[in-house]
Design a protein around this motif. Structure first.
Motif, PDB file in Angstrom:
ATOM      1  N   LEU A  44       0.856  -1.178   0.000  1.00 19.27           N
ATOM      2  CA  LEU A  44       0.000   0.000   0.000  1.00 19.27           C
ATOM      3  C   LEU A  44       0.897   1.234   0.000  1.00 19.27           C
ATOM      4  O   LEU A  44       1.742   1.395   0.891  1.00 19.27           O
ATOM      5  CB  LEU A  44      -0.901   0.021   1.239  1.00 19.27           C
ATOM      6  CG  LEU A  44      -1.766   1.273   1.432  1.00 19.27           C
ATOM      7  CD1 LEU A  44      -2.783   1.390   0.309  1.00 19.27           C
ATOM      8  CD2 LEU A  44      -2.466   1.242   2.780  1.00 19.27           C
ATOM      9  N   ASN A  45       0.729   2.102  -1.009  1.00 22.93           N
ATOM     10  CA  ASN A  45       1.523   3.310  -1.106  1.00 22.93           C
ATOM     11  C   ASN A  45       0.896   4.392  -0.241  1.00 22.93           C
ATOM     12  O   ASN A  45      -0.195   4.886  -0.531  1.00 22.93           O
ATOM     13  CB  ASN A  45       1.609   3.779  -2.566  1.00 22.93           C
ATOM     14  CG  ASN A  45       2.563   4.938  -2.734  1.00 22.93           C
ATOM     15  OD1 ASN A  45       2.260   6.052  -2.342  1.00 22.93           O
ATOM     16  ND2 ASN A  45       3.718   4.663  -3.328  1.00 22.93           N
ATOM     17  N   LYS A  48       1.068   8.336  -1.743  1.00 27.76           N
ATOM     18  CA  LYS A  48       0.147   8.570  -2.849  1.00 27.76           C
ATOM     19  C   LYS A  48      -1.292   8.583  -2.354  1.00 27.76           C
ATOM     20  O   LYS A  48      -2.115   9.377  -2.802  1.00 27.76           O
ATOM     21  CB  LYS A  48       0.333   7.506  -3.926  1.00 27.76           C
ATOM     22  CG  LYS A  48      -0.534   7.748  -5.149  1.00 27.76           C
ATOM     23  CD  LYS A  48      -0.191   6.803  -6.274  1.00 27.76           C
ATOM     24  CE  LYS A  48      -1.037   7.121  -7.511  1.00 27.76           C
ATOM     25  NZ  LYS A  48      -0.708   6.253  -8.654  1.00 27.76           N
ATOM     26  N   SER A  49      -1.615   7.707  -1.403  1.00 29.74           N
ATOM     27  CA  SER A  49      -2.978   7.662  -0.875  1.00 29.74           C
ATOM     28  C   SER A  49      -3.317   8.936  -0.125  1.00 29.74           C
ATOM     29  O   SER A  49      -4.426   9.465  -0.222  1.00 29.74           O
ATOM     30  CB  SER A  49      -3.139   6.451   0.047  1.00 29.74           C
ATOM     31  OG  SER A  49      -2.976   5.249  -0.670  1.00 29.74           O
ATOM     32  N   ALA A  52      -3.968  11.787  -2.466  1.00 33.90           N
ATOM     33  CA  ALA A  52      -5.273  11.704  -3.125  1.00 33.90           C
ATOM     34  C   ALA A  52      -6.379  12.319  -2.294  1.00 33.90           C
ATOM     35  O   ALA A  52      -7.468  12.579  -2.799  1.00 33.90           O
ATOM     36  CB  ALA A  52      -5.609  10.241  -3.436  1.00 33.90           C
ATOM     37  N   THR A  53      -6.116  12.556  -0.998  1.00 33.63           N
ATOM     38  CA  THR A  53      -7.149  13.168  -0.157  1.00 33.63           C
ATOM     39  C   THR A  53      -7.215  14.673  -0.332  1.00 33.63           C
ATOM     40  O   THR A  53      -8.153  15.316   0.138  1.00 33.63           O
ATOM     41  CB  THR A  53      -6.894  12.863   1.335  1.00 33.63           C
ATOM     42  OG1 THR A  53      -5.709  13.553   1.766  1.00 33.63           O
ATOM     43  CG2 THR A  53      -6.737  11.377   1.567  1.00 33.63           C
ATOM     44  N   SER A 307     -11.808   5.593  -8.862  1.00 33.67           N
ATOM     45  CA  SER A 307     -11.135   5.587  -7.575  1.00 33.67           C
ATOM     46  C   SER A 307     -10.985   7.004  -7.034  1.00 33.67           C
ATOM     47  O   SER A 307     -10.852   7.967  -7.785  1.00 33.67           O
ATOM     48  CB  SER A 307      -9.748   4.946  -7.705  1.00 33.67           C
ATOM     49  OG  SER A 307      -9.865   3.582  -8.067  1.00 33.67           O
ATOM     50  N   THR A 423       5.694   3.088   1.928  1.00 34.78           N
ATOM     51  CA  THR A 423       4.804   1.990   1.574  1.00 34.78           C
ATOM     52  C   THR A 423       4.818   0.991   2.722  1.00 34.78           C
ATOM     53  O   THR A 423       5.772   0.937   3.512  1.00 34.78           O
ATOM     54  CB  THR A 423       5.242   1.264   0.285  1.00 34.78           C
ATOM     55  OG1 THR A 423       6.544   0.698   0.497  1.00 34.78           O
ATOM     56  CG2 THR A 423       5.247   2.197  -0.909  1.00 34.78           C
ATOM     57  N   ARG A 444      -5.995  -0.224  -1.720  1.00 33.87           N
ATOM     58  CA  ARG A 444      -6.668   1.054  -1.514  1.00 33.87           C
ATOM     59  C   ARG A 444      -8.174   0.892  -1.341  1.00 33.87           C
ATOM     60  O   ARG A 444      -8.866   1.840  -0.961  1.00 33.87           O
ATOM     61  CB  ARG A 444      -6.377   2.006  -2.664  1.00 33.87           C
ATOM     62  CG  ARG A 444      -6.900   1.553  -4.017  1.00 33.87           C
ATOM     63  CD  ARG A 444      -6.688   2.614  -5.089  1.00 33.87           C
ATOM     64  NE  ARG A 444      -7.543   3.761  -4.853  1.00 33.87           N
ATOM     65  CZ  ARG A 444      -7.110   5.017  -4.819  1.00 33.87           C
ATOM     66  NH1 ARG A 444      -5.842   5.287  -4.987  1.00 33.87           N
ATOM     67  NH2 ARG A 444      -7.968   6.006  -4.618  1.00 33.87           N
ATOM     68  N   VAL A 448      -8.171   2.774   3.932  1.00 33.00           N
ATOM     69  CA  VAL A 448      -8.418   4.091   3.350  1.00 33.00           C
ATOM     70  C   VAL A 448      -7.952   5.189   4.292  1.00 33.00           C
ATOM     71  O   VAL A 448      -8.068   5.074   5.521  1.00 33.00           O
ATOM     72  CB  VAL A 448      -9.917   4.280   3.027  1.00 33.00           C
ATOM     73  CG1 VAL A 448     -10.370   3.254   1.999  1.00 33.00           C
ATOM     74  CG2 VAL A 448     -10.766   4.183   4.282  1.00 33.00           C
ATOM     75  N   PHE A 456      -4.913   5.546   8.545  1.00 33.72           N
ATOM     76  CA  PHE A 456      -5.617   4.676   7.613  1.00 33.72           C
ATOM     77  C   PHE A 456      -6.484   3.710   8.415  1.00 33.72           C
ATOM     78  O   PHE A 456      -6.067   3.217   9.462  1.00 33.72           O
ATOM     79  CB  PHE A 456      -4.637   3.868   6.761  1.00 33.72           C
ATOM     80  CG  PHE A 456      -4.001   4.654   5.649  1.00 33.72           C
ATOM     81  CD1 PHE A 456      -4.302   4.370   4.318  1.00 33.72           C
ATOM     82  CD2 PHE A 456      -3.089   5.661   5.916  1.00 33.72           C
ATOM     83  CE1 PHE A 456      -3.714   5.088   3.289  1.00 33.72           C
ATOM     84  CE2 PHE A 456      -2.495   6.384   4.893  1.00 33.72           C
ATOM     85  CZ  PHE A 456      -2.806   6.100   3.579  1.00 33.72           C
TER      86      PHE A 456
END
Length: 496
Positions: A44-45, A48-49, A52-53, A307, A423, A444, A448, A456
């Motif tokens: 899980l990156n 990047k996650s 994205a928020t 996504s 990660t 992902r 989340v 997360f």
């Protein structure tokens, strides 16, 4: 010990029986209790996650429609339009993409989304309760870009279609758990704020009221009659409602005109629809757009929910030609007590390559219509019966090793502090579907971010009933197709 690696793209992994059939390097087994010989971990990156928020506000689309054009150039019949267009595709986007002024703070967006989600789930469960079995909700090749309704303050995913002649572009919430198609209409005696001008039937050449003697009026269970015209009223379990006249109208979906669609013209509307002009029901009932197009599309449609945090758009398509080759197909189940819902058979859950021990009847529909597993675009977080959720969660926690824990957030009781990582290695999560397919989710889709600091959470929650709901977080990025005529639901093979 955690292994740090460079970011890799997460693939949607679908493994289909017969036994020993392989897809890439994955293999299934035939025995329910045996280990699953696919990789038990994936990456899980984190950065990047989290990125994205963060919203990148975009100008709101113009009333003529930036997300898909609506043209009033084809005045042929619906059947002629369909024969020329074997399928029509609409862009589908998450609500976060189209909002210009909504909260930029991810935690506030998340809290609002969870509040809506809790209300949505309570509504679905209420519709299946014994004291609401016969009332309340039952009253209730084209395509379009689908937009999430989150930033609009209502719904989760939006499409943009044309209503009337000439076509007036309107944002519509898509909902696989609802039937009737409706829009707010002038004169509006009680209406909520919407992004587009409220539809005025006086300026549509194709608008036609439905008489009380019409068979169309008979299909609305909670219909009424006033001065010879059919009235409708749909109440939702969260207290939302729409009331008005039933009408036949032309809808422009993509570049295809569909005439004589039965819609609700709502003059009194209230609820969690703020921003949208109305609702496009994709459910299994007779008033849904899917059923109304049934003879021309075979009850077939497909969607791909984009996504979170991406610049791309998902899609919504109608027609048998859009059903993909190579999908993993499972039986579509029906519950007479809830004809709007799309049920699938879920045999079990997997974590880290191992089947979670659960009773065989955990996800079955009972003879009383309770239980079962519903696919729902309007619910964000997948709900599972409490005992199944606890076993699933505890297995996941045991497999995460030394990942640092964080406090629970909202409905999530299993969270991790991953802000210091690039990660992390996490155990795989899988759904064992009836007929043999195993759906393994991208990381992902089950871990989340709930803030911008690296918290997360395990994106599942317990249900207060036997009903299980597969939410849109778990569906994101996966092509999902419904073949109503033959009774199947397909997963993949495409991603979005």
């Amino acid at each position: 010990m955690l292994v740090f690696v460079v970011f890799q793209v997460f693939l949607l992994l679908i493994v289909v029986l017969p036994p020993h059939t392989t897809l890439s390097h994955l293999v299934t087994t035939t025995s329910a209790g045996h280990a699953i010989p696919f990789p038990p971990f994936e990456q899980l990156n984190i950065k990047k996650s989290i990125a994205a928020t963060k919203l990148r506000p975009r100008p709101r689309p113009s009333p003529t429609g930036d997300f898909n054009s609506v043209e009033d150039t084809d005045h042929g019949s619906a059947q002629e339009a369909i024969s020329r267009n074997s399928s029509v595709k609409l862009n589908l986007v998450h609500r976060d993409k189209i909002s210009f002024s909504w909260h930029k703070d991810h935690r506030r967006r998340f809290a609002s989304r969870m509040k809506r989600d809790a209300t949505r789930v309570a509504s679905l469960i209420h519709r299946l309760s014994s004291d609401a079995a016969a009332a309340e909700y039952e009253v209730a090749g084209f395509g379009s870009e689908v937009v999430s309704g989150m930033k609009e303050g209502s719904g989760e995913y939006f499409v943009r279609i044309g209503v009337g002649s000439p076509a007036r572009s309107q944002y519509m919430v898509i909902d696989t758990g609802s039937d009737i198609v409706w829009v707010q209409c002038q004169p509006c005696r009680q209406c909520y704020h919407q992004s587009d001008p409220v539809f005025d039937p006086a300026y549509s050449a194709s608008f036609s009221g439905v008489s009380c003697s019409s068979t169309v009026c008979d299909r609305v269970e909670n219909s009424g009659c006033h001065s010879g015209w059919c009235k409708y009223e749909v109440s939702y379990g969260d207290g939302s409602y729409t009331k008005g006249n039933l009408a036949l109208e032309t809808l422009t979906i993509g570049h295809t005109m569909v005439q004589n669609v039965a819609i609700g013209c709502g003059h009194m509307n209230r609820g969690m629809f703020v921003g949208a002009s109305g609702l496009l029901g994709l459910g299994g009932g007779s008033m849904s757009i899917v059923d109304q197009l049934g003879g021309q599309t075979g009850g077939a449609f497909s969607y791909c929910l984009v996504s979170r945090g991406t610049e791309s758009s998902g899609s919504l398509e109608f027609g048998r030609s859009v059903l993909p080759v190579g999908a993993a197909w499972v039986p579509l189940l029906r519950n007479p007590r809830a004809p709007s819902f799309y049920y699938i058979g879920l045999l079990g859950l997997g974590v880290g390559g191992e089947r979670v021990p659960l009773p065989d009847n955990t996800f079955q529909i009972t003879e009383f219509g309770d239980g079962g597993v519903v696919m729902d675009t309007g619910t964000a977080v997948t709900r599972l019966p409490t005992a199944a959720y606890v076993a699933f969660r505890d297995t996941f926690i045991a497999e995460t090793g030394n990942l640092p824990r964080a406090r629970g957030v909202s409905i999530f009781d299993t969270c991790y502090d991953l802000g210091g990582f690039i990660t992390v290695r996490v155990p795989t999560v899988s759904f064992f579907l009836s007929g043999g397919p195993i759906l393994t989710l991208p990381a992902r889709n089950f871990l989340v971010p709930v803030d911008e600091s690296g918290t997360f959470c395990f994106a599942f929650a317990p249900s207060s009933s036997r009903l299980s709901i597969i939410g849109n977080i778990q569906q994101e990025g996966i092509q999902i197709s419904f073949d109503g005529a033959n009774g199947f639901v397909g997963f993949g093979p495409n991603v979005c």
